[in-house]
Design an enzyme around this catalytic site. Structure first.
Site, PDB file in Angstrom:
ATOM      1  N   GLU A 216      41.958  27.182  49.340  1.00 52.16           N
ATOM      2  CA  GLU A 216      42.935  27.500  48.297  1.00 52.16           C
ATOM      3  C   GLU A 216      43.981  26.401  48.120  1.00 52.16           C
ATOM      4  OE1 GLU A 216      44.404  31.426  49.103  1.00 52.16           O
ATOM      5  OE2 GLU A 216      42.403  32.294  49.038  1.00 52.16           O
ATOM      6  N   ASP A 251      50.232  36.632  54.004  1.00 50.78           N
ATOM      7  CA  ASP A 251      49.068  37.519  53.917  1.00 50.78           C
ATOM      8  C   ASP A 251      48.406  37.442  55.273  1.00 50.78           C
ATOM      9  OD1 ASP A 251      46.726  38.874  53.585  1.00 50.78           O
ATOM     10  OD2 ASP A 251      45.849  37.501  52.129  1.00 50.78           O
ATOM     11  N   LYS A 354      43.433  42.424  42.166  1.00 50.52           N
ATOM     12  CA  LYS A 354      42.286  41.518  42.097  1.00 50.52           C
ATOM     13  C   LYS A 354      41.243  42.186  41.211  1.00 50.52           C
ATOM     14  CE  LYS A 354      42.617  39.330  46.684  1.00 50.52           C
ATOM     15  NZ  LYS A 354      42.137  39.426  48.083  1.00 50.52           N
ATOM     16  N   SER A 381      46.359  38.385  41.733  1.00 54.98           N
ATOM     17  CA  SER A 381      45.782  37.455  42.704  1.00 54.98           C
ATOM     18  C   SER A 381      44.442  36.868  42.276  1.00 54.98           C
ATOM     19  CB  SER A 381      45.599  38.185  44.045  1.00 54.98           C
ATOM     20  OG  SER A 381      44.890  37.393  44.969  1.00 54.98           O
ATOM     21  N   HIS A 382      44.240  35.626  42.689  1.00 55.59           N
ATOM     22  CA  HIS A 382      42.947  34.956  42.595  1.00 55.59           C
ATOM     23  C   HIS A 382      42.059  35.426  43.750  1.00 55.59           C
ATOM     24  CE1 HIS A 382      44.272  31.658  45.676  1.00 55.59           C
ATOM     25  NE2 HIS A 382      44.635  32.865  46.033  1.00 55.59           N
TER      26      HIS A 382
END
EC number: 4.2.1.11
Length: 446
Positions: A216, A251, A354, A381-382
């Protein structure tokens, strides 16, 4: 005469990790053309809707030709002649009639695959916006009944651990959120400057190869202590001159290091010669978070416990939920049924949105509306395996989620979303509102 769908075509393309994924083109009778691609995750929650993969040896089992065939032979013929502006109707038709599979948590897309249905759902949504001659974010806002567009606070994942990285770090993401910026453009400036400062801090302390980037775009220095990750962020924020303006999010992805047999969490789970000495109880882990929060400017903690550990989620939310957002990702998997349970049990106070966990635009909107009505925050979110598709940028603005995490300001599949948000802010001009410090509740529930 309203425009109707004349063709739906799916193909296999590749995500940012070199894994196959699904892309869909939709053409309409008025010449409208729209294209969408779906992402895929590495640390996936067991309750996510089914992502259909081929198995076998091709692409190491990750091919998506079955999902592509399901679009081309089952979904496409059934959608010809339909109105692409009827998003909910078409989503429900695909999910409930064409697929029709259910489990205790609702429609699970086991027959056609959430990746097949979602790719079509996203493409239809884009086509609907074009037909209505409005921007995608406005079309999404209209579908949801939201009156106030908001630019989200970006949560940049700048240090990677967990399943995303080859280091020993147990916790998966350490993020920076420029809540003190006055606009999204300024938030990008702050994020980028902290990121570059972080790079030089890491390089100096751990050497050149420690600045290699993960899936990411974040760094994965070989550090073992989670606290060390927080310390690096604090230092980089200071060096960039943004103390107080840039805050921290985490996270943890705790399901990845939870042991169901003895109900413990193993912060040493990536160590080859692990003797189990670092195993701790849910209560002890909760205290670890509380100590982090007292020492660092942490505003958000995602997946602090296992996806079935409802008890510790509720305890933590009761104890520190006022000052810190407790985000459910694996716990909720963007599933309206699980969101309803979490609202009732006060398990967390924010939804991680998501779209590919649930598999349609309509169900995603439903999960967001439920969350907002419960007074929750929402973070768009991706996934770790992304494409160049920018749908989630428009989604974050249209649903006024107030927050988006789509990686570090590095790697084009991540910047694609951030750059789209810059364009949207520019397009909105004087009407642009940046969530800033109000990221948890940027608008009244709709």
């Amino acid at each position: 005469m309203a425009a109707t769908i004349v063709s739906v075509k799916a193909r296999q393309i590749f995500d940012s990790r070199g894994n196959p994924t699904v892309e869909v083109d939709v053409c309409c009778s008025d010449g409208t053309f729209a294209r969408a691609a779906v992402p895929s995750g590495a640390s996936t929650g067991v309750y996510e809707a089914l992502e259909l993969r081929d198995g076998g040896s091709d692409y190491l089992g990750k091919g998506v030709s079955k999902a592509v065939d399901n679009v081309n032979s089952v979904i496409a013929p059934a959608l010809i002649g339909k109105d692409p502006t009827s998003q909910a109707e078409l989503d429900n038709f695909m999910v409930q009639q064409l697929d029709g599979t259910k489990n205790e948590w609702g429609w699970c897309k086991q027959k056609l695959g959430a990746n097949a249905i979602l790719a079509v759902s996203l493409a239809i949504c884009k086509a609907g916006a074009i037909i209505k001659k409005i921007p995608l974010y406005q079309h999404i806002a209209n579908l949801a009944g939201n009156k106030q567009l908001v630019l989200p606070v970006p949560a940049f994942n700048v240090i990677n651990g967990g399943s995303h990285a080859g280091n020993k770090l147990a916790m998966q993401e350490f993020m920076i959120l420029p809540t003190g910026a006055a606009s999204f453009k300024e938030a990008m400036k702050m994020g980028v400057e902290v990121y570059h400062n972080l790079k030089s801090v890491i390089k100096k302390k751990y050497g050149q190869d420690a600045t290699n980037v993960g899936d990411e775009g974040g760094f994965a220095p070989n550090i073992q202590e989670n606290k060390e990750g927080l310390e690096l962020l604090k230092t980089a924020i200071e060096k960039a001159g943004y103390t107080g303006k840039v805050v921290i999010g985490m996270d943890v992805a705790a399901s990845e290091f939870y042991n169901d047999k003895d109900k413990t969490y193993d912060l040493n789970f990536k160590e080859e010669n692990n003797d189990g000495s670092q195993k701790i109880s849910g209560d002890s882990l909760k205290n670890v978070y509380k100590s982090f929060v007292s020492e660092y400017p942490i505003v958000s903690i995602e997946d602090p416990f296992d996806q079935d550990d409802w008890e510790h989620y509720a305890k933590m939310t009761a104890e520190i939920g006022e000052q810190v957002q407790i985000v459910g990702d694996d716990l909720l998997v963007t599933n309206p049924t699980r969101v309803a349970k979490a609202i009732q049990e006060k398990s967390c106070n924010a939804l991680l949105l998501k779209v590919n966990q649930i598999g349609s635009v309509t169900e995603s909107i439903e999960a967001v509306k439920m969350s907002k009505r419960a007074g929750w925050g929402v973070m768009t979110s991706h996934r770790s395996g992304e494409t160049e598709d920018t749908f989630i940028a428009d989604l974050a603005v249209g649903l006024a989620t107030g927050q988006i995490k789509t990686g570090a300001p590095c790697r084009s599949e991540r910047l694609a979303k951030y750059n789209q948000l810059l364009r949207i802010e520019e397009e909105l001009g004087a009407a642009a509102v940046y969530a800033g410090a109000k990221f948890r509740a940027p608008v009244e529930p709709y």
